[in-house]
Design a protein around this motif. Structure first.
Motif, PDB file in Angstrom:
ATOM      1  N   GLY A 265      56.422  29.743  39.806  1.00  0.00           N
ATOM      2  CA  GLY A 265      56.074  30.159  41.166  1.00  0.00           C
ATOM      3  C   GLY A 265      55.848  31.639  41.334  1.00  0.00           C
ATOM      4  O   GLY A 265      55.682  32.113  42.466  1.00  0.00           O
ATOM      5  N   GLU A 266      55.836  32.409  40.238  1.00  0.00           N
ATOM      6  CA  GLU A 266      55.677  33.856  40.349  1.00  0.00           C
ATOM      7  C   GLU A 266      54.198  34.230  40.387  1.00  0.00           C
ATOM      8  O   GLU A 266      53.375  33.644  39.676  1.00  0.00           O
ATOM      9  N   LEU A 267      53.886  35.228  41.214  1.00  0.00           N
ATOM     10  CA  LEU A 267      52.515  35.722  41.334  1.00  0.00           C
ATOM     11  C   LEU A 267      52.280  36.761  40.236  1.00  0.00           C
ATOM     12  O   LEU A 267      53.040  37.731  40.113  1.00  0.00           O
ATOM     13  N   ARG A 268      51.213  36.559  39.461  1.00  0.00           N
ATOM     14  CA  ARG A 268      50.931  37.455  38.344  1.00  0.00           C
ATOM     15  C   ARG A 268      49.475  37.900  38.398  1.00  0.00           C
ATOM     16  O   ARG A 268      48.592  37.169  38.851  1.00  0.00           O
ATOM     17  N   LEU A 269      49.249  39.106  37.868  1.00  0.00           N
ATOM     18  CA  LEU A 269      47.898  39.633  37.710  1.00  0.00           C
ATOM     19  C   LEU A 269      47.425  39.275  36.302  1.00  0.00           C
ATOM     20  O   LEU A 269      47.973  39.761  35.321  1.00  0.00           O
ATOM     21  N   PRO A 287      53.559  40.273  36.166  1.00  0.00           N
ATOM     22  CA  PRO A 287      54.026  39.923  37.518  1.00  0.00           C
ATOM     23  C   PRO A 287      53.642  40.997  38.533  1.00  0.00           C
ATOM     24  O   PRO A 287      53.675  42.202  38.230  1.00  0.00           O
ATOM     25  N   GLU A 288      53.283  40.551  39.709  1.00  0.00           N
ATOM     26  CA  GLU A 288      52.921  41.491  40.767  1.00  0.00           C
ATOM     27  C   GLU A 288      54.074  42.441  41.065  1.00  0.00           C
ATOM     28  O   GLU A 288      53.866  43.626  41.341  1.00  0.00           O
ATOM     29  N   ALA A 289      55.300  41.920  41.003  1.00  0.00           N
ATOM     30  CA  ALA A 289      56.465  42.772  41.273  1.00  0.00           C
ATOM     31  C   ALA A 289      56.561  43.908  40.268  1.00  0.00           C
ATOM     32  O   ALA A 289      57.003  45.015  40.609  1.00  0.00           O
ATOM     33  N   VAL A 290      56.144  43.647  39.007  1.00  0.00           N
ATOM     34  CA  VAL A 290      56.161  44.697  37.991  1.00  0.00           C
ATOM     35  C   VAL A 290      55.018  45.679  38.225  1.00  0.00           C
ATOM     36  O   VAL A 290      55.187  46.898  38.123  1.00  0.00           O
ATOM     37  N   LEU A 292      53.647  46.434  41.013  1.00  0.00           N
ATOM     38  CA  LEU A 292      53.897  47.239  42.226  1.00  0.00           C
ATOM     39  C   LEU A 292      55.310  47.793  42.272  1.00  0.00           C
ATOM     40  O   LEU A 292      55.803  48.150  43.348  1.00  0.00           O
ATOM     41  N   ARG A 293      55.980  47.871  41.114  1.00  0.00           N
ATOM     42  CA  ARG A 293      57.366  48.360  41.110  1.00  0.00           C
ATOM     43  C   ARG A 293      57.449  49.781  41.657  1.00  0.00           C
ATOM     44  O   ARG A 293      58.294  50.090  42.499  1.00  0.00           O
ATOM     45  N   GLY A 294      56.566  50.636  41.183  1.00  0.00           N
ATOM     46  CA  GLY A 294      56.556  52.013  41.691  1.00  0.00           C
ATOM     47  C   GLY A 294      56.164  52.072  43.151  1.00  0.00           C
ATOM     48  O   GLY A 294      56.695  52.877  43.926  1.00  0.00           O
ATOM     49  N   TRP A 295      55.221  51.199  43.534  1.00  0.00           N
ATOM     50  CA  TRP A 295      54.786  51.181  44.939  1.00  0.00           C
ATOM     51  C   TRP A 295      55.925  50.754  45.851  1.00  0.00           C
ATOM     52  O   TRP A 295      56.106  51.317  46.934  1.00  0.00           O
ATOM     53  N   TYR A 296      56.700  49.751  45.430  1.00  0.00           N
ATOM     54  CA  TYR A 296      57.831  49.308  46.242  1.00  0.00           C
ATOM     55  C   TYR A 296      58.834  50.436  46.445  1.00  0.00           C
ATOM     56  O   TYR A 296      59.352  50.646  47.555  1.00  0.00           O
ATOM     57  N   ALA A 297      59.136  51.160  45.367  1.00  0.00           N
ATOM     58  CA  ALA A 297      60.085  52.267  45.482  1.00  0.00           C
ATOM     59  C   ALA A 297      59.558  53.332  46.441  1.00  0.00           C
ATOM     60  O   ALA A 297      60.293  53.848  47.302  1.00  0.00           O
TER      61      ALA A 297
END
Length: 522
Positions: A265-269, A287-290, A292-297
């Motif tokens: 269920g994970e969103l990936r590029l 993974p999108e979370a990876v 955008l990790r810097g963007w999230y921070a």
């Protein structure tokens, strides 16, 4: 509050409308806070788009490197197999040539680290020569997919089949094979190069990627050959129903796509590319979370800063609005204090109605406006019937209460802001009606008379046993030569006519000028 005395149709010199400072301050502070939030949103959106764009470029570069490595690997193996197949097809592979072929196979395998081994099979799928020297004693390869392919297809092109375990030593390999014909073009056997699966595993793990990132090598039909992270049970699995093979590859041989995995269920590029020379597909997924990790921070940090600024602005605005509200309250108190003497000077303390002083000022203003605009002006004079008897019967306190009650009834019958109800003196009242002709004045007078009667105020000194009033009306359009005194005289004369005709009635003044009647009022 005092009744304003000014011409409502004359805007010159009128008071300026007060700027609603408190509302303007609230709107300004809200606009500043919304602007900050809007700018934060735009900045974060632009930053997110930039990070995704950079990740797409990185993904394209990664899949391009994977594709190049895979193509180089298979091209090198293909060149070896092609040269050997041409030699074998020309010279055959009799017993006399077997030792030479075995030595050649071994040297070629030693030269290419991706090769597991080279194998030659006859038309029945039995072992003829291998790079390992000794021939396996187990069964041949007539059941293998690649052998059946060449047995059934006359093409001499290289064929890449699904990953298999080598029957030489059990190692996972990817078979690259070519058909070998005799001099007459008949099927003579198959030459196969086994490419180590471990070679691609080492290549995939050489990239510094997150543990949740994916990389794979598959056939064009979706059959999985190699994967990172490694999962032996998934080798040979079909990916044909995945988004890449169903939707993206049919439209473009390479590209990127954001896809949600049906497994976790994970969103990936995803970045994918189909090789030009061979029916192979490589892909990588982050993974999108990876991504955008810097963007999230940065988003958290920026949001906290903007939230603190908005909180500070809101607190400052709250204090400012409180100060404005306190200032308005103080100003209102001062204004009320300034207006209180004016109210006392222009209003009757018992009934709250305008007194004769305010009546005279208002009459001058309305008379001048009527003269200027040629609009009608009406005046009603009314008197409580037998009020002296009421005081004698019930006392002066009750008489004052009666005056206040009648004043309320009269005021309730006059609905327009421009109408002015006046306590003219004693038990006598006046109603000034701008822009009203005689018919309108009579209608209002009758409404007042009926309302006072319907109030059912007991009056034992009156013939009817109830309190009643008598009213006189006069209306005219002011002209040069007319005077305010004439209007009052005519209305007052009409009032006396009403009292002389029996009271509890409304009387309209005649058109001729009349002098004041000196009859006593009772």
């Amino acid at each position: 509050m005092p009744t304003p005395i000014h011409d409502p149709h004359d805007t010159l010199g009128g008071p300026l409308k007060r700027l609603p400072l408190r509302k303007a301050a609230v709107i300004f502070i809200a606009a500043v806070c919304l602007s900050l939030c809007g700018l934060l949103y735009l900045q974060l959106e632009q930053s997110r788009e930039h990070d995704l764009s950079q990740a797409q470029i990185a993904s394209v570069n990664l899949t391009r490197a994977m594709a190049q490595q895979a193509e180089d690997t298979f091209v090198a193996a293909d060149l070896v197999v092609t040269s050997l197949a041409d030699w074998i097809q020309a010279d055959g592979f009799g017993v006399a040539l077997t030792p030479r072929l075995q030595r050649t196979f071994a040297r070629r395998v030693q030269a290419l680290q991706q090769l597991h081994g080279l194998f030659l099979f006859d038309r029945q799928g039995q072992w003829v020569v291998t790079s390992f020297g000794e021939l396996p004693t187990r069964q041949g390869v007539a059941d293998r997919e690649y052998f059946k392919f060449h047995q059934q297809n006359a093409s001499l092109q290289a064929h890449i089949g699904p990953a298999i375990r080598s029957r030489q030593n059990g190692e996972w390999i990817i078979p690259l094979s070519r058909r070998v014909n005799d001099r007459n073009g008949q099927f003579q056997g198959v030459l196969m190069a086994g490419i180590r699966m471990e070679y691609f595993d080492r290549f995939f793990t050489s990239f510094s990627l997150d543990d949740r990132a994916l990389m794979f090598l598959a056939l064009a039909d979706g059959t999985l050959l190699s994967r990172r992270p490694g999962a032996e049970l998934r080798i040979g699995e079909s990916l044909a129903q995945g988004e890449i093979f169903r939707h993206y590859l049919p439209n473009a041989p390479s590209g990127t796509a954001m896809i949600r995995s049906r497994v976790d269920g994970e969103l990936r590029l995803y970045g994918y590319q189909q090789l030009d020379a061979y029916p192979l597909v490589v892909a990588s997924a982050t993974p999108e979370a990876v991504v955008l990790r810097g963007w999230y921070a940065n988003a958290v940090q920026s949001s906290v800063i903007v939230a603190l600024v908005v909180l500070g602005v809101s607190l400052f605005g709250w204090v400012f609005v409180l100060q404005v509200r306190n200032g308005e309250r103080i100003e209102a108190d001062l204004r009320a204090a300034q207006e209180r003497p004016e109210v006392i000077a222009t209003h009757d303390s018992l009934t709250g109605l305008a007194n004769r002083r305010l009546f005279e000022r208002a009459l001058q203003v309305e008379f001048a406006r009527g003269l200027r605009q040629q609009s009608p002006l009406s005046l009603i004079m009314l008197d409580i019937d037998y009020f002296k008897r009421f005081n004698d019967s019930y006392g002066h306190v009750a008489g004052d209460q009666c005056l206040a009650r009648v004043a309320g009834v009269v005021k309730g019958c006059c609905q327009r802001p421009s109408d002015l109800v006046v306590r003219y003196g004693g038990e006598e009242f006046a109603v000034l009606l701008p822009d009203t002709d005689i018919e309108g004045a009579v209608a209002i007078a009758e409404r007042i008379r009926h309302s006072v009667r319907d109030a059912n105020i007991l009056h034992s000194g009156a013939p009817s046993g109830q309190l009643t009033v008598s009213l006189g009306c006069h209306a005219f359009v002011p002209k040069d030569g007319d005077s305010i005194e004439w209007l009052i005289e005519c209305a007052d004369a009409a009032l006396y006519q009403a009292k002389n005709f029996g009271r509890n009635r409304t009387q309209v003044a005649s058109r001729e000028r009349r002098s004041s009647d000196t009859h006593s009022r009772g």
